[in-house]
Design an enzyme around this catalytic site. Structure first.
Site, PDB file in Angstrom:
ATOM      1  N   LYS A  37       0.549  91.970  23.526  1.00 45.81           N
ATOM      2  CA  LYS A  37      -0.416  91.998  22.192  1.00 45.81           C
ATOM      3  C   LYS A  37      -0.622  93.542  21.747  1.00 45.81           C
ATOM      4  CE  LYS A  37      -4.293  90.782  19.840  1.00 45.81           C
ATOM      5  NZ  LYS A  37      -4.847  92.035  19.379  1.00 45.81           N
ATOM      6  N   GLY A  52      -9.057  98.170  28.609  1.00 48.27           N
ATOM      7  CA  GLY A  52      -9.961  98.210  27.594  1.00 48.27           C
ATOM      8  C   GLY A  52     -11.236  98.084  28.171  1.00 48.27           C
ATOM      9  N   SER A  53     -12.100  97.371  27.543  1.00 50.81           N
ATOM     10  CA  SER A  53     -13.569  97.318  27.733  1.00 50.81           C
ATOM     11  C   SER A  53     -13.931  96.618  28.691  1.00 50.81           C
ATOM     12  CB  SER A  53     -14.462  96.960  26.399  1.00 50.81           C
ATOM     13  OG  SER A  53     -14.007  95.888  26.071  1.00 50.81           O
ATOM     14  N   ARG A  54     -15.209  96.451  29.193  1.00 48.34           N
ATOM     15  CA  ARG A  54     -15.693  95.433  30.193  1.00 48.34           C
ATOM     16  C   ARG A  54     -15.615  94.211  29.633  1.00 48.34           C
ATOM     17  NH1 ARG A  54     -20.481  95.975  34.724  1.00 48.34           N
ATOM     18  NH2 ARG A  54     -19.910  98.107  34.395  1.00 48.34           N
ATOM     19  N   GLY A  80     -13.979  92.884  26.881  1.00 49.53           N
ATOM     20  CA  GLY A  80     -13.033  92.474  26.737  1.00 49.53           C
ATOM     21  C   GLY A  80     -12.287  91.948  27.920  1.00 49.53           C
ATOM     22  N   GLY A  81     -12.297  92.583  28.855  1.00 49.49           N
ATOM     23  CA  GLY A  81     -11.460  92.386  30.286  1.00 49.49           C
ATOM     24  C   GLY A  81     -11.996  91.004  30.794  1.00 49.49           C
ATOM     25  N   GLU A 137      -8.134  96.734  33.710  1.00 49.32           N
ATOM     26  CA  GLU A 137      -8.985  97.845  33.917  1.00 49.32           C
ATOM     27  C   GLU A 137      -9.969  98.245  33.027  1.00 49.32           C
ATOM     28  OE1 GLU A 137      -9.604 101.245  33.039  1.00 49.32           O
ATOM     29  OE2 GLU A 137      -7.645 102.045  33.106  1.00 49.32           O
ATOM     30  N   CYS A 141     -10.689 106.809  30.578  1.00 51.59           N
ATOM     31  CA  CYS A 141     -11.215 105.770  31.595  1.00 51.59           C
ATOM     32  C   CYS A 141     -11.668 106.672  32.664  1.00 51.59           C
ATOM     33  CB  CYS A 141     -10.145 104.869  32.261  1.00 51.59           C
ATOM     34  SG  CYS A 141      -8.942 104.505  31.062  1.00 51.59           S
ATOM     35  N   GLU A 174     -21.509 102.867  31.165  1.00 50.24           N
ATOM     36  CA  GLU A 174     -20.480 103.730  30.806  1.00 50.24           C
ATOM     37  C   GLU A 174     -20.674 104.013  29.441  1.00 50.24           C
ATOM     38  OE1 GLU A 174     -15.507 104.072  30.529  1.00 50.24           O
ATOM     39  OE2 GLU A 174     -16.459 102.258  30.184  1.00 50.24           O
TER      40      GLU A 174
END
Lengths: 510, 510
Positions: free
Chosen positions: A167, A224-226, A228-229, A248, A285, A375
């Site tokens: 993607k 990516g972001s928390r 999103g993950g 991650e 990160c 974060e």
């Protein structure tokens, strides 16, 4: 919407030709092609697969300066950084080619038959790792090359024998399209089925959701972001057949300033810290967002030089308007917090730029409010002053999982470091001494991972050769005739230089 | 309820002294003790940990015949089987002791520093696997020794350096209590903290749920039903910090009768099949519940001898009343299915006994109704007659993940086997030729696992030395001084006989 365009990070204005907004039918087509390609691709010899990975790198280099120019324009990152990142991207494809050739990732195991064993004979058992199937990869905005279309997730999945559907990240569609073009050229040049690599593009989350939900996808790599993950993780767990998600997600990367190191070089540490904090506008990160220090000699000198460094820091273009907005919101939350003192801010980030901020608080306040461990993606640091070793230890115990922890220490700090090390091991994937967490080496002993929520799966890494393990699973073969066994497990492959565990003992390769 | 009692499997009547029904506070106490013990236990030397595992085996042997007698009474399984299972249980503790000593499970990796490298120096990077933390183990009813209190999950978790909290299986509390007593004796004899091993007991699901939800638990091992495994998986995923669940859940273990083998020995295969089907009243995860055969020479002979064997099969005591009830219900669903023909049934199972049943259907019917692929735990087999290789292939493609697949084949079947093998690899954890899936060797090249829903995590195995990987995660150390580095990663440990990946190349041990 059927098209979308690149954005010049520095101005926020669109540029260049439009890119297609793909839909569910494109996802299905890409996944079907990946599934169709799987058997052919996984049956390639180690040499053929390694040559393909090398060819991917060559095709990326052959894109020439157009790649760097588009990546600069879309990300706002400087030329030197992106040239370095291209080198890293090609380097990790080459590393995986080398790993594929060496073969230890197959984890070959042979337990020879014991026909005379009492009370029961032992059968002949042989084990190898096989690839899991087509892999979905979600690239990161902050590494448009090394963690994106042909980044570490893609390289490790291909090395394992898995076709990849990427993607493409909507923050750098031109860069992603160029790299995808290079990858497809490598696929063609190596005579592999088209479906070994494909990329779908578009700005919506629905597209990624459809990809993770496609029944042909066997695993997911994400950076990516928390939010999103976790969203992808939930989708993957809710499937009829759940699949692993290697996301991650987030980390504040605690840096521990131990007393002897602070005493010896507090001022120099402050300057070096700001260098790491502001690198790439802090959009890493592994950005050092949290400093833990014991009150004592050298801490004032550290604060003084860090403050000076932050004040002198120049604004830098951020990756996207959304990232800048989140950064400003995060900084504002710290600045307005009753228990947080603003130590310094750099020149304010106007337009598309972010600034630099340094805050301090007490261990007591940090322990009392979990929001202080949030974060802030960008150049923002929080110094937590601890009054005792026990307080520092309590603080470490309270931390969420992290990618890294850094110890600044001298010989005299070793007893304290020995106390801290077991605690840190349970919280992070990588422990550094006397350096900075930004700058992640791509090698065999690297772990870029860590306990939840640094990643969704703390058993792995997304950088380095160990990342290949994410896309493999074991199969055992019992009493199969030599002619039917997979080739690497046959008797005549013994001595081909591949490491094997033979009857429980590791036999090394060449 | 504060107490519960053992049930004599053969009569369904309670016997012996009562056992405590533990509650949430007992779960919390066991988990707290495990957490307290973790740092001490994981710091043990390889030799000390190996000696402890061996001591566990010795203490189990020292329980003497009381162990066998209680296991027989609680499970209804015969003496020879349980003596063999005790040997296997002790044998796998010894195997893990050997594995711990050999050390390859630590996956040591060293990338030496390259201070002169351009454009950037490479840091010194070293990697090892560390244990994840306290592990919860749920034993199985059908292996009161080898998959229970001190079974494979416990042995592999302890080998990895993880304290274990067992939820003792309520179908064999006396057996579980004896084994737990032996384990605690070994803990004490080796001078380890009590919390390295504990067991909680009670018949309720809530107890197990509390265990999986305890924040100190870092991973779960489970063997049992699909409903049970999925329930624990959902609880583990819903935690604030999700944890891995290794649940070995269900499998119908397809056996493929290829034409040349059928032609050569159809009758003998039928007899041997019934032997595997009825072993242990069919109560094995690897019971051959599904037969796939091509119409042709020898299939009638197979059916004739299998039918004869099933008719002659004697009823056997089943493990619990609940398992017997589910078995009868499962058999009834097949017997009453419009597209299923009952080929034979053995003597009916009265009281606490189960019977034996063999059914047949067509590939078309099997593909049309997913219920025909349901596991019936016990001695029940379904023969699916395929009219072509393509139909057999379609059927394999439609199967859910399985623990095993078996090929009965001759040299002339090799071309067909070569077509089937890649499909089977994607469906199962172990592929056997010319044998039966029951009887799982405990060794290095064994995989007792497989794609979902055979297990909740197809990347692993619950039997064999590879099972240790489930309870480990990688940590990387960057530029740490020798005196601060974990011992196995120090320079002076090089050459100690432990395999290492050094700068990307596998170096074998002694």
């Amino acid at each position: 919407m059927t098209e979308f365009r690149s954005i010049t990070a520095e101005t926020g204005a669109p540029y260049g030709d439009p890119f297609p907004v793909h839909g569910p039918q494109d996802v299905a087509a890409a996944c079907a092609a990946a599934e169709d390609a799987f058997e052919t691709y996984r049956a390639t010899s180690r040499e053929a697969r390694a040559a393909f990975l090398e060819r991917c790198g060559e095709e990326i280099i052959a894109l020439g300066d157009a790649l760097i120019e588009n990546a600069m324009r879309e990300s706002g990152l400087p030329r030197a950084r992106l040239e370095g990142e291209r080198g890293r991207t090609v380097g990790q494809l080459r590393m995986f080619a080398d790993v594929v050739r060496k073969g230890w990732w197959q984890q070959l195991r042979i337990d020879p038959a014991m026909p005379e064993r009492q009370p029961l004979p032992r059968p002949d058992l042989r084990l190898r790792m096989i690839p899991v199937g087509p892999v979905a990869v979600f690239g990161a905005s902050n590494f448009p090359l090394a963690f994106s279309t042909a980044g570490g997730d893609t390289a490790s999945a291909l090395a394992a024998g898995c076709p990849v559907v990427v993607k493409g990240h909507p923050a750098h569609p031109a860069t992603a399209a160029l790299v995808a073009q290079a990858m497809s050229a490598a696929v063609k040049a190596c005579g592999l089925p088209d479906g070994v690599f494909s990329q779908i593009t578009g700005p919506s989350h629905e597209l990624g959701a459809a990809l993770v939900q496609d029944p042909r996808i066997a695993a997911v790599g994400f950076t990516g972001s928390r939010a999103g993950g976790l969203a992808l993780l939930r989708l993957a767990q809710a499937r009829e057949v759940p699949i692993p998600v290697y996301a991650e997600m987030s980390s504040i990367n605690p840096v521990l300033l131990l007393p002897e190191a602070l005493k010896a070089r507090g001022g120099a540490l402050g300057t070096a810290f700001v260098g790491s904090l502001t690198m790439g506008a802090g959009q890493f990160c592994t950005n050092p967002g949290l400093l833990l220090a014991l009150e004592g000699d050298g801490l004032d000198a550290f604060v003084a030089s860090a403050t000076e460094g932050v004040k002198a820091a120049q604004p830098q273009t951020m990756l996207t308007a959304g990232i800048r907005e989140a950064y400003l919101k995060g900084v504002e939350a710290f600045a307005s917090h009753a228990e947080v003192e603003t130590l310094a801010t750099g020149a304010p980030g106007e337009g598309t730029c972010g600034g630099t901020s340094l805050f301090q608080t007490t261990a007591k306040a940090f322990l009392a409010d979990p929001n202080l461990a949030n974060e802030v993606f960008g150049a923002s640091g929080l110094l937590v002053r601890c009054t005792s070793e026990d307080e520092m230890i309590a603080l470490i115990r309270a931390l969420e999982g992290q990618l890294t922890a850094t110890l600044h220490m001298d010989t005299g700090d070793e007893p304290l470091a020995a106390r801290l090390l077991p605690l840190l091991e349970r919280k992070v994937g990588r422990i550094l001494a006397n350096g900075w967490p930004t700058g992640v080496e791509v090698s065999h002993a690297m772990v870029h991972g860590g306990p939840f929520p640094a990643t969704s799966d703390g058993r792995t890494t997304s950088v380095g050769s160990l990342a290949i393990d994410r896309f493999l699973r074991p199969v055992s073969y019992q009493n199969l005739a030599q002619s039917v066994l997979p080739e690497p497990l046959r008797d005549n492959a013994l001595g081909d230089g591949t490491p094997r565990i033979y009857d429980g003992a590791m036999l090394a390769g060449r």
